[in-house]
Design a protein around this motif. Structure first.
Motif, mmCIF file in Angstrom:
data_model
loop_
_atom_site.group_PDB
_atom_site.id
_atom_site.type_symbol
_atom_site.label_atom_id
_atom_site.label_comp_id
_atom_site.label_asym_id
_atom_site.label_seq_id
_atom_site.Cartn_x
_atom_site.Cartn_y
_atom_site.Cartn_z
ATOM 1 N N GLY A 1 16.051 -5.655 21.182
ATOM 2 C CA GLY A 1 17.490 -5.941 21.937
ATOM 3 C C GLY A 1 17.320 -6.774 23.035
ATOM 4 N N PRO A 2 16.260 -6.262 23.962
ATOM 5 C CA PRO A 2 16.140 -7.183 25.431
ATOM 6 C C PRO A 2 15.896 -8.432 25.021
ATOM 7 C CG PRO A 2 15.214 -4.742 25.401
ATOM 8 C CD PRO A 2 15.783 -5.019 23.914
ATOM 9 N N SER A 3 14.987 -8.765 23.930
ATOM 10 C CA SER A 3 14.356 -10.091 23.641
ATOM 11 C C SER A 3 15.331 -11.050 23.295
ATOM 12 C CB SER A 3 13.065 -9.962 22.730
ATOM 13 O OG SER A 3 12.362 -8.874 23.319
ATOM 14 N N THR A 4 16.127 -10.855 21.956
ATOM 15 C CA THR A 4 16.761 -11.806 21.150
ATOM 16 C C THR A 4 18.341 -11.317 21.156
ATOM 17 O OG1 THR A 4 16.466 -10.825 18.995
ATOM 18 C CG2 THR A 4 14.775 -12.115 19.700
ATOM 19 N N LEU A 5 18.489 -10.068 21.854
ATOM 20 C CA LEU A 5 20.068 -9.850 21.779
ATOM 21 C C LEU A 5 20.591 -9.963 22.908
ATOM 22 C CD1 LEU A 5 20.093 -6.880 19.104
ATOM 23 C CD2 LEU A 5 20.474 -9.323 18.811
#
Length: 326
Positions: free
Chosen positions: A103-107
């Motif tokens: 989530g925090p990385s690629t969204l």
């Protein structure tokens, strides 16, 4: 006598210079004496959750392996962006790393301008776990397979609903991307505020289907719910009768919700390697394996290079899906 004093002074200067050069060459810039002090692991979530638990299990092992104190620091908020930015802005010396997730990385950075890009501002150290998703229907449903569910959605457009943990979150993104590859199949998304709420709605027959992490629906399989397919690469040991999406001929943009360690961009390769190797040893430790299993957390290790490749590929695909979802 004066000559001897002069020689002694010159020798002292040479020794001091050599010591200074030695200390300089052994600094953490090149990682030769890493680690020499406390390591901080940030999690971009509140304490007490899955990320916090995984970070603490690994931190305990790293303390013994690296012989330094390892702290776990919770920095929740901003859909994970607060913790990510805190680590991004720290010194790239291996003493401030993050256990982050899909989530925090690629969204999050593809949904909003949050001040970082995962591929430009972070080095990938290692992936440690990946929890596959499952798609389920109520046990009373006439739908017995994924193909039957998709046929129903195709023959009766928008009559089929599916729940997830929320709009724009990974379950929603993965499912939307999957449905977009199918001609004439339409399913209405019903967002909830968490996995428990989505499962409750399905148990109450308020939705046709639900996409959740497998750990959330396994307790109800054959006891209120019927799991039709899972996103893992292979069939799960606990669900040997349930096929994978791949088996059924479908390709997904992700196999589940992963967690992995990252460091600020520019962290020396030697330090990344030291951490990667120590994390790999942790995930092979019997006690660590038992703790992950008891918590329902499937270990899925990827080394630094493989994790980097995965993050790069998912970042591109997720950006495309999020753009299409507006």
């Amino acid at each position: 006598m004066r000559f001897l004093k002069l020689v002694s002074t010159l020798l002292l200067i040479v020794v001091l210079a050599a010591c200074s050069t030695s200390a300089s060459s052994g600094s953490t810039t090149n990682g030769s004496d890493y680690p020499s002090r406390t390591i901080n692991i940030t999690i971009p979530y509140a304490a007490g959750g899955s990320g916090d638990l995984q970070a603490r299990i690994i931190a305990e092992f790293l303390q013994k392996e690296l012989k330094q104190t390892v702290n776990v620091i919770s920095k929740p908020g901003g859909a994970g962006s607060i913790g990510m930015n805190a680590v991004k802005s720290s010194k790239a010396d291996g003493y401030n790393i993050i256990l982050t997730a899909v989530g925090p990385s690629t969204l999050t950075p593809n949904s909003n301008d949050v001040g970082y890009t995962v591929t430009e501002d972070f080095e990938q150290i290692a992936q440690i776990s990946e929890a596959p998703y499952g798609i389920a229907v109520n046990e009373s449903s006439t739908v017995k397979s994924l193909d039957e569910l998709l046929d129903q959605a195709k023959n009766n457009p928008k009559s089929v609903t599916y729940g997830t943990t929320g709009a724009g979150l990974h379950q929603h993104v993965v499912t939307s991307a999957f449905l977009a590859t199918l001609d004439g199949v339409e399913m209405e998304h019903i967002p909830f505020e968490g996995g428990a709420e989505a499962v409750s709605a399905l148990l109450g027959n308020h939705t046709t289907a639900s996409v959740n992490t497998v750990s959330e629906i396994i307790p109800h399989n054959g006891n209120g719910l019927r799991i039709l397919a899972v996103t893992s690469e292979e069939r799960l040991e606990d669900l040997p009768e349930v096929p994978t999406f791949g088996e059924l001929g479908f390709e997904l943009i992700g196999n589940g919700a992963w967690f992995g360690f990252m460091a600020p961009k520019g962290t020396p390769e030697e330090i990344i390697t030291t951490l990667d190797e120590a994390i790999k040893k942790a995930l092979e430790d019997e006690d660590v394996i038992a703790q992950f299993k008891n918590a329902g957390l499937p270990i899925r290790y990827l080394n630094s290079q493989d994790f980097k490749t995965k993050v790069e590929q998912e970042n591109v695909k997720n950006a495309e899906v999020i753009q299409s979802l507006k």
